[in-house]
Enzyme design. Structure first.
Site, PDB file in Angstrom:
ATOM      1  N   HIS A 122       0.813  -1.223   0.000  1.00 44.00           N
ATOM      2  CA  HIS A 122       0.000   0.000   0.000  1.00 44.00           C
ATOM      3  C   HIS A 122       0.843   1.268   0.000  1.00 44.00           C
ATOM      4  O   HIS A 122       0.310   2.360  -0.256  1.00 44.00           O
ATOM      5  CB  HIS A 122      -0.928   0.038   1.210  1.00 44.00           C
ATOM      6  CG  HIS A 122      -2.000  -1.002   1.200  1.00 44.00           C
ATOM      7  ND1 HIS A 122      -2.844  -1.203   0.125  1.00 44.00           N
ATOM      8  CD2 HIS A 122      -2.369  -1.908   2.141  1.00 44.00           C
ATOM      9  CE1 HIS A 122      -3.677  -2.182   0.407  1.00 44.00           C
ATOM     10  NE2 HIS A 122      -3.409  -2.632   1.607  1.00 44.00           N
ATOM     11  N   ASP A 159      -2.766 -10.731  -2.240  1.00 44.52           N
ATOM     12  CA  ASP A 159      -3.342 -10.184  -1.012  1.00 44.52           C
ATOM     13  C   ASP A 159      -4.802  -9.803  -1.261  1.00 44.52           C
ATOM     14  O   ASP A 159      -5.180  -9.439  -2.375  1.00 44.52           O
ATOM     15  CB  ASP A 159      -2.554  -8.948  -0.597  1.00 44.52           C
ATOM     16  CG  ASP A 159      -2.873  -8.456   0.797  1.00 44.52           C
ATOM     17  OD1 ASP A 159      -2.095  -8.729   1.723  1.00 44.52           O
ATOM     18  OD2 ASP A 159      -3.914  -7.777   0.967  1.00 44.52           O
ATOM     19  N   HIS A 161      -6.341  -7.233  -0.347  1.00 43.04           N
ATOM     20  CA  HIS A 161      -6.443  -5.807  -0.647  1.00 43.04           C
ATOM     21  C   HIS A 161      -5.640  -5.479  -1.904  1.00 43.04           C
ATOM     22  O   HIS A 161      -4.558  -6.035  -2.113  1.00 43.04           O
ATOM     23  CB  HIS A 161      -5.910  -4.968   0.519  1.00 43.04           C
ATOM     24  CG  HIS A 161      -6.550  -5.277   1.834  1.00 43.04           C
ATOM     25  ND1 HIS A 161      -6.019  -6.189   2.725  1.00 43.04           N
ATOM     26  CD2 HIS A 161      -7.678  -4.803   2.400  1.00 43.04           C
ATOM     27  CE1 HIS A 161      -6.791  -6.247   3.794  1.00 43.04           C
ATOM     28  NE2 HIS A 161      -7.808  -5.426   3.622  1.00 43.04           N
ATOM     29  N   ASP A 246      -4.447 -12.895   3.672  1.00 44.73           N
ATOM     30  CA  ASP A 246      -5.754 -12.465   4.161  1.00 44.73           C
ATOM     31  C   ASP A 246      -6.938 -12.832   3.261  1.00 44.73           C
ATOM     32  O   ASP A 246      -8.084 -12.647   3.691  1.00 44.73           O
ATOM     33  CB  ASP A 246      -5.773 -10.965   4.477  1.00 44.73           C
ATOM     34  CG  ASP A 246      -4.971 -10.119   3.516  1.00 44.73           C
ATOM     35  OD1 ASP A 246      -4.543 -10.644   2.465  1.00 44.73           O
ATOM     36  OD2 ASP A 246      -4.761  -8.932   3.807  1.00 44.73           O
TER      37      ASP A 246
END
Length: 336
Positions: A122, A159, A161, A246
């Site tokens: 991120h 991931d 996200h 995740d």
């Protein structure tokens, strides 16, 4: 596998209620304690000039100053402690090690997997967010390009996200291909199918935003039908995996349905893609916040590289996931 690890990464303290805690690495180490063919390597921390390959110099200085002052909340999610600076340098250095080791020929049971923290995908060129400070996989990719060890690098981010920072850093570059499967609508809200790159980077970004509840079968279909062919066509020297765990069906902060066995299937699939593309392969840890699911899934990936044959799921690809894959195939990447 060879696991890049440093105790320094435990010094990034986030507080007892924060999901991105030092216990994540401790859990991985416990999960691998009795596994065969596990080797740990401690790499040198990243140098400032290497970090500047992906980040603005003033931003790097601001992170160091904030850490030196004792830290605090950079934003609502991203916590800084006095030990964050050294941990972030160590985490980036471990990702660099994974890239360099892969390019130096470490494969099979020696395939490199960097288990540093804080995670990175991120982190933008000039800002920290989403638990991330320095974009580890981007630093690793750009560093081996700058050093001449690789001409082209492909990154696949599984991931849950979207890796907005990785995408943005390379969005207008033609020498890095970035592909992501992520949960649609989840933080940070980026990663639409239509986001494919710009300028010299047009066609070097691929996004598959899947609906909550998507299972392993759809991930495997995306890898075989669009991501694999795109990586092979890109012809990278190095294939890096932003490995966030995740998407696991029991992870506490997501709603995807990838099983522990499913992560073994993903590992086998990316290994096949790397082989088909004649690319070196390395892994860099991103998210994963259920300690048991994280450790079990990392161990499953390791077992695949130690000879285990994962069992692919006997389930259909959901209609929604099929629509996303078909949109990528027919509208954004019709040449695949």
């Amino acid at each position: 596998m060879k696991f890049g690890y440093s105790d320094t990464c435990l010094d990034h303290e986030t507080g007892v209620r924060h999901p991105e805690s030092p216990d994540r690495l401790r859990a991985i180490r416990r999960g691998l304690a009795d596994a065969h063919s596990v080797e740990y390597v401690e790499a040198d921390p990243s140098e400032r000039e290497r970090i500047r390959a992906a980040h603005d110099g003033e931003y790097i200085d601001s992170i160091e100053t904030f850490c030196d002052s004792g830290g605090g909340n950079w934003d609502a999610d991203t916590v800084v402690s006095e030990g964050t600076w050294e941990a972030a340098l160590a985490s980036a250095g471990l990702a660099e090690w994974a890239a360099e080791a892969a390019l130096s020929g470490s494969d099979g049971r020696q395939t490199p997997f960097s288990i540093g923290r804080p995670p990175g995908h991120h982190a933008e060129e000039d800002d920290a967010m989403g638990f991330c400070f320095f974009n580890n996989v981007a630093i690793a990719a750009q560093s081996v390009i700058d050093s001449g060890e690789a001409d082209r690098v492909a990154i696949f981010d599984w991931d849950v996200h979207h890796g907005n920072g990785t995408q943005d850093i390379f969005y207008d570059q033609g020498n890095v291909f970035y592909a992501s499967i992520h949960e649609d609508g989840l933080y940070p809200g980026t990663g639409d199918v239509e986001e494919t790159g710009t300028g010299a980077g047009e066609g070097t970004t691929m996004n598959l935003p899947f609906a909550p509840g998507t299972t392993t079968a759809a991930y495997l279909a995306a890898l075989s039908e669009v991501i694999g062919p795109a990586v092979e066509a890109f012809d990278p020297d190095l294939f890096l995996i932003s490995a966030g765990f995740d998407p696991h069906e029991h992870d506490p902060i997501s709603r995807m349905r990838v099983s522990t066995e499913g992560f073994g299937c993903l590992a086998a699939a990316v290994r096949e893609i790397a082989d088909d593309a004649d690319a070196a392969l390395g892994f860099v840890l991103e998210g994963g916040y259920g300690l048991d699911t994280l450790s079990d899934s990392v161990r499953k990936v390791h077992e695949v590289f130690d000879g285990y044959q994962p069992i692919e799921p006997d389930e259909p690809v959901s209609e929604g996931a099929r629509d996303v894959i078909d949109a990528v195939k027919t509208e954004e990447f019709p040449g695949l």
